[in-house]
Write an enzyme that holds these catalytic residues in place. Structure first.
Site, PDB file in Angstrom:
ATOM      1  N   ASP A  10       0.824  -1.219   0.000  1.00 21.17           N
ATOM      2  CA  ASP A  10       0.000   0.000   0.000  1.00 21.17           C
ATOM      3  C   ASP A  10       0.856   1.267   0.000  1.00 21.17           C
ATOM      4  OD1 ASP A  10       0.980  -0.080   2.600  1.00 21.17           O
ATOM      5  OD2 ASP A  10      -0.981   0.010   3.578  1.00 21.17           O
ATOM      6  N   GLU A  11       2.171   1.108   0.274  1.00 17.07           N
ATOM      7  CA  GLU A  11       3.049   2.291   0.324  1.00 17.07           C
ATOM      8  C   GLU A  11       3.169   2.998  -1.018  1.00 17.07           C
ATOM      9  OE1 GLU A  11       6.772   2.253   2.277  1.00 17.07           O
ATOM     10  OE2 GLU A  11       6.186   0.681   3.679  1.00 17.07           O
ATOM     11  N   LYS A  67       8.815  -0.454  -5.606  1.00 15.24           N
ATOM     12  CA  LYS A  67       7.628  -1.324  -5.694  1.00 15.24           C
ATOM     13  C   LYS A  67       6.631  -0.745  -6.709  1.00 15.24           C
ATOM     14  CE  LYS A  67       6.903  -4.532  -3.501  1.00 15.24           C
ATOM     15  NZ  LYS A  67       7.275  -5.971  -3.683  1.00 15.24           N
TER      16      LYS A  67
HETATM   17  P1  NAD Z   1      11.521 -10.227   3.543  1.00 17.77           P
HETATM   18  O1  NAD Z   1      12.647  -9.291   3.392  1.00 17.77           O
HETATM   19  O2  NAD Z   1      11.326 -10.939   4.827  1.00 17.77           O
HETATM   20  O3  NAD Z   1      11.583 -11.345   2.399  1.00 17.77           O
HETATM   21  C1  NAD Z   1      12.026 -11.082   1.099  1.00 17.77           C
HETATM   22  C2  NAD Z   1      12.703 -12.336   0.569  1.00 17.77           C
HETATM   23  O4  NAD Z   1      13.164 -12.079  -0.766  1.00 17.77           O
HETATM   24  C3  NAD Z   1      13.937 -12.761   1.392  1.00 17.77           C
HETATM   25  O5  NAD Z   1      13.874 -14.118   1.741  1.00 17.77           O
HETATM   26  C4  NAD Z   1      15.098 -12.481   0.454  1.00 17.77           C
HETATM   27  O6  NAD Z   1      16.199 -13.394   0.619  1.00 17.77           O
HETATM   28  C5  NAD Z   1      14.443 -12.648  -0.905  1.00 17.77           C
HETATM   29  N1  NAD Z   1      15.191 -11.948  -1.960  1.00 17.77           N
HETATM   30  C6  NAD Z   1      15.709 -10.690  -1.915  1.00 17.77           C
HETATM   31  N2  NAD Z   1      16.352 -10.404  -3.057  1.00 17.77           N
HETATM   32  C7  NAD Z   1      16.223 -11.503  -3.852  1.00 17.77           C
HETATM   33  C8  NAD Z   1      16.678 -11.822  -5.157  1.00 17.77           C
HETATM   34  N3  NAD Z   1      17.394 -10.943  -5.891  1.00 17.77           N
HETATM   35  N4  NAD Z   1      16.373 -13.031  -5.670  1.00 17.77           N
HETATM   36  C9  NAD Z   1      15.654 -13.925  -4.945  1.00 17.77           C
HETATM   37  N5  NAD Z   1      15.215 -13.692  -3.690  1.00 17.77           N
HETATM   38  C10 NAD Z   1      15.493 -12.481  -3.153  1.00 17.77           C
HETATM   39  O7  NAD Z   1      10.247  -9.379   3.158  1.00 17.77           O
HETATM   40  P2  NAD Z   1       8.712  -9.624   3.496  1.00 17.77           P
HETATM   41  O8  NAD Z   1       8.322  -8.705   4.576  1.00 17.77           O
HETATM   42  O9  NAD Z   1       8.468 -11.080   3.639  1.00 17.77           O
HETATM   43  O10 NAD Z   1       8.049  -9.084   2.140  1.00 17.77           O
HETATM   44  C11 NAD Z   1       7.750  -9.979   1.062  1.00 17.77           C
HETATM   45  C12 NAD Z   1       7.062  -9.194  -0.041  1.00 17.77           C
HETATM   46  O11 NAD Z   1       5.866  -8.610   0.446  1.00 17.77           O
HETATM   47  C13 NAD Z   1       7.897  -8.046  -0.601  1.00 17.77           C
HETATM   48  O12 NAD Z   1       7.683  -7.976  -1.995  1.00 17.77           O
HETATM   49  C14 NAD Z   1       7.323  -6.799   0.085  1.00 17.77           C
HETATM   50  O13 NAD Z   1       7.484  -5.663  -0.714  1.00 17.77           O
HETATM   51  C15 NAD Z   1       5.871  -7.204   0.198  1.00 17.77           C
HETATM   52  N6  NAD Z   1       5.113  -6.580   1.301  1.00 17.77           N
HETATM   53  C16 NAD Z   1       5.556  -6.667   2.583  1.00 17.77           C
HETATM   54  C17 NAD Z   1       4.794  -6.121   3.625  1.00 17.77           C
HETATM   55  C18 NAD Z   1       5.227  -6.220   5.073  1.00 17.77           C
HETATM   56  O14 NAD Z   1       4.553  -5.656   5.942  1.00 17.77           O
HETATM   57  N7  NAD Z   1       6.302  -6.914   5.401  1.00 17.77           N
HETATM   58  C19 NAD Z   1       3.589  -5.472   3.327  1.00 17.77           C
HETATM   59  C20 NAD Z   1       3.170  -5.392   1.982  1.00 17.77           C
HETATM   60  C21 NAD Z   1       3.944  -5.952   0.980  1.00 17.77           C
HETATM   61  O1  TDX Z   2      12.402   0.905  15.853  1.00 17.32           O
HETATM   62  C1  TDX Z   2      11.547   1.431  15.131  1.00 17.32           C
HETATM   63  N1  TDX Z   2      10.812   2.476  15.626  1.00 17.32           N
HETATM   64  C2  TDX Z   2       9.817   3.080  14.928  1.00 17.32           C
HETATM   65  O2  TDX Z   2       9.181   4.016  15.435  1.00 17.32           O
HETATM   66  C3  TDX Z   2      11.245   0.963  13.790  1.00 17.32           C
HETATM   67  C4  TDX Z   2      12.020  -0.179  13.213  1.00 17.32           C
HETATM   68  C5  TDX Z   2      10.236   1.599  13.091  1.00 17.32           C
HETATM   69  N2  TDX Z   2       9.555   2.632  13.635  1.00 17.32           N
HETATM   70  C6  TDX Z   2       8.446   3.254  12.896  1.00 17.32           C
HETATM   71  C7  TDX Z   2       8.733   3.634  11.468  1.00 17.32           C
HETATM   72  C8  TDX Z   2       7.360   3.509  10.840  1.00 17.32           C
HETATM   73  O3  TDX Z   2       6.644   4.709  11.106  1.00 17.32           O
HETATM   74  O4  TDX Z   2       7.400   2.266  12.829  1.00 17.32           O
HETATM   75  C9  TDX Z   2       6.696   2.361  11.602  1.00 17.32           C
HETATM   76  C10 TDX Z   2       6.738   1.012  10.895  1.00 17.32           C
HETATM   77  O5  TDX Z   2       8.063   0.784  10.434  1.00 17.32           O
HETATM   78  P1  TDX Z   2       8.479  -0.612   9.746  1.00 17.32           P
HETATM   79  O6  TDX Z   2       8.143  -1.759  10.625  1.00 17.32           O
HETATM   80  O7  TDX Z   2       9.892  -0.484   9.289  1.00 17.32           O
HETATM   81  O8  TDX Z   2       7.452  -0.709   8.521  1.00 17.32           O
HETATM   82  P2  TDX Z   2       7.153   0.269   7.273  1.00 17.32           P
HETATM   83  O9  TDX Z   2       8.275   1.176   6.982  1.00 17.32           O
HETATM   84  O10 TDX Z   2       5.789   0.860   7.523  1.00 17.32           O
HETATM   85  O11 TDX Z   2       7.096  -0.801   6.051  1.00 17.32           O
HETATM   86  C11 TDX Z   2       6.532  -2.104   6.215  1.00 17.32           C
HETATM   87  O12 TDX Z   2       5.207  -2.136   5.754  1.00 17.32           O
HETATM   88  C12 TDX Z   2       4.977  -1.998   4.377  1.00 17.32           C
HETATM   89  C13 TDX Z   2       7.327  -3.167   5.477  1.00 17.32           C
HETATM   90  O13 TDX Z   2       8.679  -3.101   5.899  1.00 17.32           O
HETATM   91  C14 TDX Z   2       7.222  -3.005   3.992  1.00 17.32           C
HETATM   92  O14 TDX Z   2       7.889  -4.090   3.336  1.00 17.32           O
HETATM   93  C15 TDX Z   2       5.783  -3.016   3.602  1.00 17.32           C
HETATM   94  O15 TDX Z   2       5.638  -2.823   2.220  1.00 17.32           O
END
Ligand code: NAD
Ligand code: TDX
Length: 333
Positions: free
Chosen positions: A123-124, A153
């Site tokens: 959603d970012e 993204k």
């Molecule tokens: P993550 O960093 O835990 O996992 C990403 C994975 O991709 C890792 O295992 C990493 O080794 C692999 N990777 C990185 N570069 C690569 C490459 N070149 N080739 C093959 N593998 C590679 O991240 P996540 O939080 O699990 O996010 C997964 C997906 O979901 C991402 O596309 C992210 O943008 C999306 N997403 C995450 C969130 C969230 O809150 N974490 C929310 C919305 C969307």
């Molecule tokens: O120690 C901290 N203190 C703090 O206040 C950290 C690590 C983060 N923050 C704040 C920054 C943000 O306002 O918390 C909020 C959330 O931060 P993150 O957990 O890093 O998430 P965000 O940047 O919102 O992004 C996450 O959600 C959208 C995922 O990392 C992305 O992959 C996803 O797309």
């Protein structure tokens, strides 16, 4: 049905692999991951004998094409990405390469093979909402990414949309809110705060600490992806959210309370450059078209269970924690 899960060793990817093995026996899983996070090596140990795992780079078209042909892949769920905002402004070219070119590589190879691709986005890409603003993100909203992560993204999303517009390739996109759950890297806010409390490091709030995120349990994200694979319309984009906007300050207070810590035991640190103030997603299109709804509706209960998970899995995160906190110290965060 053979499914390739890219980034399947990561936080959401490994939860998706387990979710699929538990709930969808019709799928045989091939996992591709470059293991760029060394600590993710063991994330799939418990299911290693039920999947095919290949270590490799999603940007390497020849490698992924050979894998897809060798395994007879019919559907790809694409998670592989650089995912952390605090790394994005340090290594922007890595984010552009993996997130944009990695996605384009998949589009290139599905072209003449008729393979379905589900692209996992965020959603970012819609930028930020203001606090108190009576508006949420919608799937037809304008793209306004404000940082290197969301820009990369968004770039990937545009290529996937173009693949549909130009060639009607069988693609769908989901843009999900902030996930929480087991196996999340301790660099992210919730796991960092929980593991900090468990190791006597007070929570660090970025800037004002008033930022709002729309938290969703990772299992609900996984079920939403399956709902889109089953019933999503090709070429469409769906927002995934659980109507759970909570401020970082309130989340931090909840974790302190659940762990018996004083509520004033936290520190303010510098603001992350260009931190988005608020995210909030309207997921009504997904709910109406794909019949999906979140099952996790008690955030406080989920936080209590997550604290227990991190408490019980310290060997998984202890080394990752030490490295991450050293990095954050150097960054003043
Ligand atoms: P993550 O960093 O835990 O996992 C990403 C994975 O991709 C890792 O295992 C990493 O080794 C692999 N990777 C990185 N570069 C690569 C490459 N070149 N080739 C093959 N593998 C590679 O991240 P996540 O939080 O699990 O996010 C997964 C997906 O979901 C991402 O596309 C992210 O943008 C999306 N997403 C995450 C969130 C969230 O809150 N974490 C929310 C919305 C969307
Ligand atoms: O120690 C901290 N203190 C703090 O206040 C950290 C690590 C983060 N923050 C704040 C920054 C943000 O306002 O918390 C909020 C959330 O931060 P993150 O957990 O890093 O998430 P965000 O940047 O919102 O992004 C996450 O959600 C959208 C995922 O990392 C992305 O992959 C996803 O797309």
């Amino acid at each position: 049905m053979k499914m390739l899960v890219t980034g399947g060793a990561g936080f959401i990817g490994s939860n998706f692999v387990r979710h699929t093995l538990r709930n969808r026996p019709e799928y045989e899983l091939v996992v591709l991951d470059a293991l760029v996070v060394p600590h993710y090596h063991n994330n799939l140990d418990d299911v290693a004998d039920r999947i095919v795992f290949r270590r490799g780079d999603v940007c390497d078209v020849d490698f992924v094409t050979d894998l897809v042909d060798e395994q007879g892949v019919e559907v790809i769920v694409h998670f592989a990405a650089e995912s952390h905002n605090d790394n994005a402004y340090l290594y922007p070219s890595r984010f552009a390469r993996t997130n944009v070119l990695g996605t384009v590589a998949l589009l290139e190879l599905i072209g003449d093979r008729g393979i379905r691709l589900h692209h996992v986005s965020t959603d970012e890409v819609f930028g930020q909402l203001e606090l108190g603003e009576d508006r949420r993100f919608t799937p037809d909203g304008e793209y306004r990414p404000r940082n290197y992560y969301s820009s990369s993204k968004a770039g990937a999303d545009h290529f996937v949309r173009a693949a549909w517009n130009q060639f009607q390739l069988p693609v769908t996109i989901s843009q999900c809110a902030n996930n929480y759950g087991p196996y999340q890297h301790v660099e992210k806010f919730i796991p960092r705060t929980i593991t900090g409390v468990l190791t006597d490091i007070p929570p660090h709030l970025h800037g004002s600490g008033r930022h709002v995120r729309d938290w969703i349990h990772v299992d609900d994200h996984c079920s939403a992806i399956h709902a889109m694979l089953d019933r999503g319309r090709l070429g469409e984009t769906y927002l995934v959210g659980a109507d759970n906007e909570v401020g970082t300050y309130e989340v931090m207070q909840m974790i302190l309370e659940l762990t018996g810590r004083p509520l004033d035991w936290y520190e303010h640190v510098a603001e992350r450059p260009c931190n988005d103030m608020r995210y909030g997603s309207d997921s009504s299109k997904l709910r109406a078209e794909c019949g999906w709804r979140p099952e996790h509706t008690d955030f406080r209960q989920d936080m209590a269970e997550l604290i227990d998970w991190y408490r019980g899995n310290e060997p998984w995160w202890a080394e990752m924690k030490a490295i991450t906190e050293k990095k954050y110290l150097e960054m003043g965060l």
